[in-house]
Design an enzyme around this catalytic site. Structure first.
Site, PDB file in Angstrom:
ATOM      1  N   LEU A 146       0.824  -1.199   0.000  1.00 16.47           N
ATOM      2  CA  LEU A 146       0.000   0.000   0.000  1.00 16.47           C
ATOM      3  C   LEU A 146       0.863   1.256   0.000  1.00 16.47           C
ATOM      4  O   LEU A 146       0.599   2.199  -0.757  1.00 16.47           O
ATOM      5  CB  LEU A 146      -0.932   0.004   1.217  1.00 16.47           C
ATOM      6  CG  LEU A 146      -1.815   1.247   1.355  1.00 16.47           C
ATOM      7  CD1 LEU A 146      -2.683   1.446   0.120  1.00 16.47           C
ATOM      8  CD2 LEU A 146      -2.670   1.161   2.615  1.00 16.47           C
ATOM      9  N   ASP A 153      12.322   4.783  12.022  1.00 16.42           N
ATOM     10  CA  ASP A 153      11.746   3.926  13.051  1.00 16.42           C
ATOM     11  C   ASP A 153      10.711   4.761  13.791  1.00 16.42           C
ATOM     12  O   ASP A 153      11.074   5.656  14.576  1.00 16.42           O
ATOM     13  CB  ASP A 153      12.851   3.445  13.994  1.00 16.42           C
ATOM     14  CG  ASP A 153      12.326   2.597  15.139  1.00 16.42           C
ATOM     15  OD1 ASP A 153      11.103   2.335  15.180  1.00 16.42           O
ATOM     16  OD2 ASP A 153      13.138   2.205  16.000  1.00 16.42           O
ATOM     17  N   ASP A 163     -10.367  -3.783   9.433  1.00 18.22           N
ATOM     18  CA  ASP A 163     -11.643  -4.396   9.798  1.00 18.22           C
ATOM     19  C   ASP A 163     -11.527  -5.218  11.081  1.00 18.22           C
ATOM     20  O   ASP A 163     -12.548  -5.571  11.699  1.00 18.22           O
ATOM     21  CB  ASP A 163     -12.138  -5.297   8.663  1.00 18.22           C
ATOM     22  CG  ASP A 163     -11.130  -6.372   8.294  1.00 18.22           C
ATOM     23  OD1 ASP A 163      -9.927  -6.042   8.185  1.00 18.22           O
ATOM     24  OD2 ASP A 163     -11.518  -7.536   8.082  1.00 18.22           O
ATOM     25  N   TYR A 173      -3.628  -7.789  17.693  1.00 17.84           N
ATOM     26  CA  TYR A 173      -3.432  -6.867  16.580  1.00 17.84           C
ATOM     27  C   TYR A 173      -4.620  -5.915  16.470  1.00 17.84           C
ATOM     28  O   TYR A 173      -4.451  -4.692  16.394  1.00 17.84           O
ATOM     29  CB  TYR A 173      -3.249  -7.646  15.274  1.00 17.84           C
ATOM     30  CG  TYR A 173      -3.444  -6.806  14.037  1.00 17.84           C
ATOM     31  CD1 TYR A 173      -2.503  -5.858  13.671  1.00 17.84           C
ATOM     32  CD2 TYR A 173      -4.580  -6.970  13.229  1.00 17.84           C
ATOM     33  CE1 TYR A 173      -2.686  -5.074  12.536  1.00 17.84           C
ATOM     34  CE2 TYR A 173      -4.760  -6.201  12.098  1.00 17.84           C
ATOM     35  CZ  TYR A 173      -3.817  -5.247  11.751  1.00 17.84           C
ATOM     36  OH  TYR A 173      -3.999  -4.472  10.636  1.00 17.84           O
ATOM     37  N   LYS A 175      -4.839  -1.743  16.976  1.00 12.24           N
ATOM     38  CA  LYS A 175      -5.341  -0.870  15.914  1.00 12.24           C
ATOM     39  C   LYS A 175      -6.533  -0.045  16.403  1.00 12.24           C
ATOM     40  O   LYS A 175      -6.687   1.125  16.037  1.00 12.24           O
ATOM     41  CB  LYS A 175      -5.716  -1.688  14.682  1.00 12.24           C
ATOM     42  CG  LYS A 175      -4.539  -2.364  14.001  1.00 12.24           C
ATOM     43  CD  LYS A 175      -3.526  -1.360  13.447  1.00 12.24           C
ATOM     44  CE  LYS A 175      -4.045  -0.644  12.226  1.00 12.24           C
ATOM     45  NZ  LYS A 175      -3.020   0.267  11.632  1.00 12.24           N
TER      46      LYS A 175
END
Length: 300
Positions: A18, A45, A110, A132, A136
């Site tokens: 992406l 970083d 999602d 994860y 997010k």
């Protein structure tokens, strides 16, 4: 038009598919600095606050696109510290270094949803099943609670034509997590390919998402929006469509359930996203997976 072309865009995490495609697209429109997570030309970083601040101060971007993330869902369970450092602390450093006039476009997922229902709208209840997804979601909330001008885009199941296997070529580790790359590689190199039929989404063709990002910059679109294909399908159905377009034997695709994979992290089963908001507000079309796959095949 000259002022738009000279707008300064900083892309963080440009070593992924992406990020690369976004840099390629926007370089023809703006003054772009693309920073991979690692590489020979540039390095940043994002967990290093001083490094982030230095780059931002020097380049003084008008828009920052954050494509950087620790996205290996199973490894996230094993290395929670690193996952949170990248997905949350990294965004914290970006926010704290962001010039007052700047805007941030942040790529979410999602996986902030539990997958019980599907067709999720932007303000539906969030309840991630894995670490994860939790990081997010924490990052999304962090950004929404800041004073930044922001756009959060939630896509699912990213895929593109890069590294799609047309032979028994080796699959780069950089792309092994992308479903289409893994699938075409497996179809060339394995007899029977097992694909889950209980993980359902509306996959995102990366060039279309990049077009959405470009449009959002041009019109200064903000808020939280979902983006994906117009059709909702399982990984298994996706695989059958790939076989049809690319000429593989669909009989080699074996439908299985997610629990047969013995994955470390739980995955949401129905994580499809309702994309009507962004379609209406940006006046853009949503495309079918068949149409996107045929566009990929035409590049062969």
């Amino acid at each position: 038009m000259h002022a738009i072309e000279m707008k300064k865009i900083l892309i963080v995490g440009a070593s992924g598919l992406l990020g690369q495609k976004t840099a390629d697209k926007l370089s023809g429109l703006f003054d772009v600095l693309a920073l991979p997570k690692n590489g020979t030309n540039y390095y940043l970083d994002i967990t290093n606050k001083d490094a982030v601040h230095s780059i931002f101060k020097e380049f003084n971007p008008d828009v920052v696109i954050n494509c950087a993330a620790f996205t290996n869902v199973d490894k996230s369970e094993a290395d929670k510290a690193l996952t949170r450092d990248v997905n949350v602390k990294g965004l914290t450093n970006i926010i704290s270094s962001l010039p007052l006039h700047s805007k941030i476009i942040h790529i979410s997922t999602d996986y902030v949803f539990d997958g019980k229902y599907g067709n999720y709208k932007e303000d539906d209840m969030k309840s991630p099943l894995n670490y994860y997804g939790k990081t997010k979601l924490e990052a999304d909330n962090l950004l929404m609670g800041s004073n930044c001008n922001y756009l959060i885009i939630r896509p699912n199941v990213l895929y593109s034509y890069d590294n799609v296997s047309y032979s028994n070529q080796n699959l780069s580790n950089n792309y092994s997590q992308h479903f289409l790359s893994w699938l075409t590689y497996s179809l060339f190199n394995e007899g029977e390919v097992r694909v889950v039929d209980d993980q359902i989404s509306n996959p995102v063709y990366i060039p279309d998402l990049v077009d959405v990002i470009a449009t959002s910059i041009l019109v200064d679109y903000s808020g939280v929006s979902h983006y994906g294909s117009e059709d909702i399908l399982s990984r298994y159905d996706f695989a059958l469509k790939v076989c049809k377009v690319f000429g593989f034997d669909s009989g080699r695709i074996l439908a299985i359930k997610s629990d047969e994979l013995n994955q470390i992290a739980l995955r949401p089963e129905k994580s499809s996203l309702n994309c009507s908001k962004i379609s209406q507000e940006l006046n853009i079309d949503l495309y079918s997976t068949d149409y996107s796959l045929n566009r990929i095949y035409s590049k062969k």
